[in-house]
Write an enzyme that holds these catalytic residues in place. Structure first.
Site, mmCIF file in Angstrom:
data_model
loop_
_atom_site.group_PDB
_atom_site.id
_atom_site.type_symbol
_atom_site.label_atom_id
_atom_site.label_comp_id
_atom_site.label_asym_id
_atom_site.label_seq_id
_atom_site.Cartn_x
_atom_site.Cartn_y
_atom_site.Cartn_z
ATOM 1 N N HIS A 132 -3.062 -2.055 76.574
ATOM 2 C CA HIS A 132 -2.128 -3.148 76.303
ATOM 3 C C HIS A 132 -2.149 -4.222 77.391
ATOM 4 C CE1 HIS A 132 1.320 -1.920 79.090
ATOM 5 N NE2 HIS A 132 0.384 -1.011 79.296
ATOM 6 N N TYR B 223 6.698 5.070 71.851
ATOM 7 C CA TYR B 223 5.746 4.456 72.788
ATOM 8 C C TYR B 223 5.032 3.280 72.117
ATOM 9 C CZ TYR B 223 2.422 4.107 76.580
ATOM 10 O OH TYR B 223 1.694 3.642 77.645
ATOM 11 N N ASP C 228 -3.512 4.273 78.119
ATOM 12 C CA ASP C 228 -2.200 4.270 77.449
ATOM 13 C C ASP C 228 -2.312 4.497 75.930
ATOM 14 O OD1 ASP C 228 -0.628 3.873 79.700
ATOM 15 O OD2 ASP C 228 -0.613 1.702 79.504
ATOM 16 N N HIS D 132 -7.298 1.604 83.545
ATOM 17 C CA HIS D 132 -6.162 0.694 83.362
ATOM 18 C C HIS D 132 -5.503 0.455 84.717
ATOM 19 C CE1 HIS D 132 -2.643 -1.224 81.892
ATOM 20 N NE2 HIS D 132 -1.928 -0.161 81.583
ATOM 21 N N ASP E 78 1.378 2.720 87.175
ATOM 22 C CA ASP E 78 1.631 4.137 86.893
ATOM 23 C C ASP E 78 0.318 4.931 86.881
ATOM 24 O OD1 ASP E 78 1.262 2.471 84.654
ATOM 25 O OD2 ASP E 78 2.140 3.913 83.278
ATOM 26 N N GLU F 131 -2.465 -0.764 85.519
ATOM 27 C CA GLU F 131 -1.012 -0.728 85.735
ATOM 28 C C GLU F 131 -0.674 0.373 86.749
ATOM 29 O OE1 GLU F 131 1.363 -0.862 82.157
ATOM 30 O OE2 GLU F 131 3.158 -1.400 83.312
ATOM 31 N N HIS G 5 10.531 0.684 83.151
ATOM 32 C CA HIS G 5 10.760 -0.757 83.075
ATOM 33 C C HIS G 5 11.491 -1.202 81.792
ATOM 34 C CE1 HIS G 5 7.036 -1.150 80.784
ATOM 35 N NE2 HIS G 5 6.261 -0.983 81.815
ATOM 36 N N HIS H 165 -0.704 9.325 79.335
ATOM 37 C CA HIS H 165 0.686 9.804 79.284
ATOM 38 C C HIS H 165 0.802 10.840 78.179
ATOM 39 C CE1 HIS H 165 2.320 6.551 81.774
ATOM 40 N NE2 HIS H 165 1.735 5.667 81.003
#
Ligand code: FEO
Length: 403
Positions: free
Chosen positions: A148, A195, A167, A82, A86, A84, A28, A228
């Site tokens: 985040h 990151y 994250d 989380h 991904d 999100e 993104h 990640h």
């Protein structure tokens, strides 16, 4: 498929069952030149627990890795740290395939998962600091709101002294190795910084508070497993915690970043003169023409800098598109404690410089001297002004960094 992907044991009770996204280059709007991973973890015991899932297209890879350890239907619980996509893109299909007894998320995570997927089953909300015994293992949930996303949380697994950090402490880096200490340290910290700058930076105050909170909890942490990139263990743990403390503090350094775009090289000539002045003043300078750099690298350079000097020619009464793009991006990531100034050339209207100066003001960049505008092509006097601006920026940074 199932024989191609295996789980990797990382502690006595935990396997990595994530996916490696080797080709991804755009996350993104953030360039991921080294790819990424979506880490999911399988905790085995009297009850089996999947911590996070993967991006939807990688569902089969995750399931194959799980199947190399156990029948996926033997998973009893899923913890979603989380929301999100991904990490949850594969969650609905995983729930359908595994039929876990319960799925856990933070209070905000429950709302976010519902808003994303309308899963059609109850997700159990866990509170900050809540401890839970699942089978023979103890877990503690630590809310990390706005790190985040509002839903973000960490899960601490006491038996293996392991912190699942979603994250947090992550990076976009595809690799066959799973641990940070097995990789090139320069690359690890370069990607961790990128990151942080592109994802975590606006929430730096929360990072500072979280690090204090974690120290207060006095948890024994032998491993930090993010969603990640590589897993941190041993001597790498204090190193990444120290970096996070430094990045979150955003203390200015004796380094300036000159960002610009140019039409016919006049603004470029000005940028070069400013950079010469900065360098002659004893300050490290990174010159970033936007024809050659990506916005996500500009914010990474700004993570450890003290000055942002921004230049653009005027085009159609406005800033050049690449400068508008980078300034919009950088402003949104809220770097703090910068000094700087705007500059640029123009033909007849000259709006780009005041527009840039205004963006810098909105970013709370302290203005050094006055913006510099040059009609068409800079002459020797104009270039001297640019050079002098560079010297002033350097002098100010040197003074600030002495304190
Ligand atoms: Fe890696 Fe915020 O998702």
């Amino acid at each position: 498929m199932s024989e191609s992907f295996n789980a990797i044991r990382i502690t006595e009770h935990v396997h990595w069952v994530g996916a490696i996204d080797w080709p991804i280059r755009d996350f993104h709007g953030y360039t991921t030149e080294r790819g990424s991973t979506y880490n999911a973890y399988l905790v085995t015991g009297d009850k089996n627990i999947l911590v996070d899932t993967v991006k939807a297209p990688f569902m089969d890879e995750m399931m194959a890795r799980i199947a190399s350890v156990m029948n996926p239907e033997d998973i009893d619980y899923i913890i979603s740290n989380h929301s999100e996509m991904d990490h949850t893109g594969a969650l609905p299909a995983t729930i359908a395939a595994v039929k876990p007894d319960k799925v856990f998320a933070s209070v905000m995570g429950v709302k976010a998962l519902d808003n994303h997927f309308r899963i059609g089953r109850k997700i159990a909300a866990v509170k900050d600091g809540e401890q839970m015994r699942l089978g023979n293992h103890n877990f503690t949930f630590i809310e990390t709101r706005m790190l985040h996303w509002p839903d973000s949380m960490f899960t601490y697994f006491a038996a293996d002294a392991l912190l699942f950090s979603q994250d947090g402490f992550g990076m976009h880096l595809a690799a066959s190795a799973r641990f940070a200490d097995e990789m090139d340290e320069c690359i690890i910290f370069e990607e961790a910084a990128k990151y942080y700058a592109n994802i975590i930076l606006p929430y730096s105050t929360f990072v500072t508070n979280l690090l204090k909170k974690m120290a207060g909890l006095n948890l024994k942490i032998d491993m930090i497993a993010p969603d990640h990139g590589p897993i941190w263990r041993g001597g790498m743990i204090p190193k990444i915690l120290d970096r996070y403390a430094t990045w979150a503090a955003q203390r200015p350094t004796n380094k300036a970043v000159v960002v610009f775009d140019t039409m016919w090289h006049s603004t470029e000539m000005m940028a070069r003169a400013i950079a010469e002045g900065i360098a002659d003043g004893g300050t490290c300078v990174k010159v970033m023409p936007m024809a050659a750099h990506h916005r996500s690298d500009v914010i990474t350079e700004l993570l450890c800098a003290g000055a942002l000097v921004a230049g653009s020619s005027t085009l159609n009464n406005a800033i050049l598109p690449k400068m508008a793009d980078v300034m919009n991006y950088v402003k949104g990531l809220k770097p703090l404690n910068l000094i700087g100034q705007a500059f640029g050339s123009y033909g007849w209207s000259g709006e780009s410089v005041p527009q840039l100066a205004n963006i810098l003001k909105e970013m709370k960049v302290e203005a050094i001297g006055e913006p510099i505008k040059v009609e068409y092509v800079p002459d020797a006097d104009a270039l001297k002004k640019c050079y002098d601006l560079g010297r002033t920026v350097a002098a100010r940074l040197a003074e600030t960094c002495k304190k």
